[in-house]
Scaffold this active site. Structure first.
Site, PDB file in Angstrom:
ATOM      1  N   TYR A 146      27.269  51.448  15.523  1.00  0.00           N
ATOM      2  CA  TYR A 146      26.916  51.210  14.125  1.00  0.00           C
ATOM      3  C   TYR A 146      25.439  50.906  14.057  1.00  0.00           C
ATOM      4  O   TYR A 146      24.931  50.087  14.805  1.00  0.00           O
ATOM      5  CB  TYR A 146      27.723  50.023  13.582  1.00  0.00           C
ATOM      6  CG  TYR A 146      27.388  49.632  12.154  1.00  0.00           C
ATOM      7  CD1 TYR A 146      27.714  50.477  11.089  1.00  0.00           C
ATOM      8  CD2 TYR A 146      26.764  48.426  11.867  1.00  0.00           C
ATOM      9  CE1 TYR A 146      27.413  50.113   9.779  1.00  0.00           C
ATOM     10  CE2 TYR A 146      26.464  48.058  10.561  1.00  0.00           C
ATOM     11  CZ  TYR A 146      26.788  48.906   9.522  1.00  0.00           C
ATOM     12  OH  TYR A 146      26.498  48.541   8.228  1.00  0.00           O
ATOM     13  N   ASP A 241      18.895  50.563  19.632  1.00  0.00           N
ATOM     14  CA  ASP A 241      19.225  49.683  18.511  1.00  0.00           C
ATOM     15  C   ASP A 241      19.707  48.367  19.112  1.00  0.00           C
ATOM     16  O   ASP A 241      20.873  48.238  19.498  1.00  0.00           O
ATOM     17  CB  ASP A 241      20.293  50.320  17.621  1.00  0.00           C
ATOM     18  CG  ASP A 241      20.660  49.412  16.445  1.00  0.00           C
ATOM     19  OD1 ASP A 241      20.165  48.264  16.404  1.00  0.00           O
ATOM     20  OD2 ASP A 241      21.438  49.852  15.586  1.00  0.00           O
ATOM     21  N   LYS A 269      19.218  40.439  13.162  1.00  0.00           N
ATOM     22  CA  LYS A 269      20.088  39.306  13.497  1.00  0.00           C
ATOM     23  C   LYS A 269      19.326  38.108  14.088  1.00  0.00           C
ATOM     24  O   LYS A 269      18.727  37.358  13.328  1.00  0.00           O
ATOM     25  CB  LYS A 269      21.243  39.792  14.379  1.00  0.00           C
ATOM     26  CG  LYS A 269      22.070  40.833  13.600  1.00  0.00           C
ATOM     27  CD  LYS A 269      23.437  41.176  14.132  1.00  0.00           C
ATOM     28  CE  LYS A 269      24.211  41.960  13.096  1.00  0.00           C
ATOM     29  NZ  LYS A 269      24.497  43.340  13.419  1.00  0.00           N
TER      30      LYS A 269
HETATM   31  C1  LIG Z   1      24.305  44.529  12.426  1.00  0.00           C
HETATM   32  C2  LIG Z   1      23.762  45.771  12.978  1.00  0.00           C
HETATM   33  C3  LIG Z   1      22.969  46.641  12.219  1.00  0.00           C
HETATM   34  C4  LIG Z   1      22.755  46.442  10.746  1.00  0.00           C
HETATM   35  O1  LIG Z   1      22.064  45.289  10.454  1.00  0.00           O
HETATM   36  P1  LIG Z   1      22.170  44.705   8.956  1.00  0.00           P
HETATM   37  O2  LIG Z   1      21.220  43.541   8.984  1.00  0.00           O
HETATM   38  O3  LIG Z   1      23.587  44.328   8.760  1.00  0.00           O
HETATM   39  O4  LIG Z   1      21.722  45.771   8.036  1.00  0.00           O
HETATM   40  C5  LIG Z   1      22.401  47.724  12.832  1.00  0.00           C
HETATM   41  N1  LIG Z   1      22.606  47.967  14.139  1.00  0.00           N
HETATM   42  C6  LIG Z   1      23.369  47.164  14.906  1.00  0.00           C
HETATM   43  C7  LIG Z   1      23.541  47.475  16.346  1.00  0.00           C
HETATM   44  C8  LIG Z   1      23.990  46.057  14.346  1.00  0.00           C
HETATM   45  O5  LIG Z   1      24.777  45.283  15.108  1.00  0.00           O
END
Ligand SMILES: *Cc1c(COP(=O)(O)O)cnc(C)c1O
Length: 429
Positions: A146, A241, A269
């Site tokens: 994701y 990511d 995060k």
């Molecule tokens: C949480 C997450 C996102 C999205 O971040 P948001 O702040 O919720 O938009 C993107 N990539 C990864 C790997 C994530 O865990």
């Protein structure tokens, strides 16, 4: 036990009349596990408290950011002090330099970094820059990863999209989705075939180096190295990511743990300490394409917000103190061993995976190495386990396909209580 959830239920009914599904992000709704979501009144350290007065040891931690626990005094003070000076100026501040400095020191592959407001913005922007740099349009992503909810990154996305059975969203024009190729994680042969055939059209490969959005799927030996070699050979940018893995798999993220230097990195995060922040960065020649230095447009009214930056700096400083990661590793290893033992003793067929302070216990008889194997988990058993844990004061993510997280506030007695609760919960299955 004998907990009641009446006030949460009432609030959820009201929320449902005003907010789609009653929540502002889908997985919060408990759809996959049944029952109503808890409405939280406050959190402190490793614990959260719901509006009915129930308390829980929290392994969701706002889905990852709160590695220092809830309401850490240093983070709260940083936020207060920043707010007293004004909440936003739309002009640069010294704090942004300090956070950028910390990020580039801890992640040497990031030479220049741009702050944004969420992980979604970070990945979306990184891909725009990667496309401009490579002068190609195609993006390869992996099934079950994701990368936020931007159009074009939603195909076979993990997290809530998988939990709710809508991994590829309506409303995304086919012409966007066409530019995204999905491949199975941990399968070098498939990705090699795709790249050898279509490399001329492919700008970048984006990957969660440990897939936290299908639970916790670890890269098999050589997979990330293979991606690095393959992308470099064909002039394709490799984007890690690390919105979730950053500061969790290790202080320097998965790239430090696996010793791989990606071309670009996305963070989020943890770097906001619980306030909305994201960041993307990479090699200087790539990031120099971003406006106003270069032609790739990307902007934000609240980007680099002083409150968020202050919370992020305070968090990273706490994490940078001597011994913090050793202590986190020790806690995480203790919890892992305890939960593995509990499952064994209770005769539960589960598989446990962990990378630093990210983990997942799958109700699965077989090893989980990718999206398909993760999907074979027994989500009904997971749902029962989830409810039984909740009754015993332990709050984990309401989905089999999400990682659990630890913080510095998870003390030994809380972990012991959790292991005991897990054993009891597993016995009820
Ligand atoms: C949480 C997450 C996102 C999205 O971040 P948001 O702040 O919720 O938009 C993107 N990539 C990864 C790997 C994530 O865990």
């Amino acid at each position: 036990m004998n907990r009641t959830y009446e006030k949460s239920k009432e609030l959820f009914e009201r929320a449902n009349t005003l907010i789609p599904g009653g929540v502002n992000s889908p997985v919060r709704a408990f759809k996959a596990v049944g029952g109503n979501p808890l409405f939280i009144s406050h959190g402190l350290g490793a614990k959260i408290y719901d509006v009915d007065g129930n308390e829980y040891v929290d392994y969701v931690l706002s889905w990852g950011p709160l590695i220092c626990g809830h309401a850490h005094p240093a983070v709260v003070n940083a936020i207060k002090e920043a707010a007293e000076r004004g909440t936003s100026y739309g002009a640069p501040t010294a704090g942004e330099i300090e956070l950028a400095q910390l990020i580039t020191e801890i992640y040497p592959s990031i030479e220049k970094v741009r702050l944004v407001n969420s992980g979604t913005e970070a990945t979306m922007s990184a891909i725009r820059v990667a496309r401009a740099f490579a002068k190609r349009d195609g993006v390869i992503k992996f099934e079950g990863c994701y990368h936020g909810h931007a159009d074009g990154l939603l195909s076979k996305a993990g997290s809530g999209a998988t939990t709710l059975g809508i991994p590829t969203s309506p409303g995304v024009p086919a012409s966007y989705a066409e530019k995204t190729i999905t491949a199975p994680f941990n399968n070098m042969e498939v990705i090699k075939n795709i790249i050898e055939k279509d490399w001329k059209d492919i700008a970048c490969v984006i990957v969660e180096p440990v897939v936290g959005n299908s639970g916790c799927v670890l890269p098999l030996a050589g997979f990330l190295e293979g991606l690095r070699d393959l992308t470099a050979r064909y002039g394709i940018l490799l984007i890690f990511d690390e919105v979730m893995t950053g500061f969790r798999v290790a202080y320097g993220g998965a790239q430090a743990a696996f010793k791989i230097s990606p071309d670009m990195t996305c963070l989020g995060k943890v770097i906001g300490g619980g306030v909305p922040v994201g960041a993307y960065g990479g090699k200087k020649d790539i990031m120099s394409l971003v406006a106003p230095e270069g032609p790739v447009y990307q902007a934000g009214t609240l980007s680099g917000n002083p409150i968020a930056v202050a919370a992020g700096i305070a968090t990273l400083k706490i994490l940078g103190e001597a011994g913090v990661y050793e202590s986190l590793e020790e806690k995480a290893a203790f919890l892992e061993e305890g939960l593995r033992d509990a499952a064994k003793k209770a005769g539960a067929k589960t598989k446990f995976y962990r990378a630093g302070t990210m983990f997942c216990q799958y109700f699965n008889e077989n090893e989980v190495i990718d999206y398909d194997t993760a999907l074979k988990s027994d989500t009904k058993a997971f749902g029962k386990f989830f409810r039984a844990l909740l009754e015993r004061g332990v709050y984990i993510a309401p989905s089999q396909f999400e990682a659990g997280f630890l913080s510095i506030a998870h003390t030994r007695p809380k972990l012991e209580k959790t292991i005991e609760a897990a054993y009891d919960a597993l016995k009820t299955l």
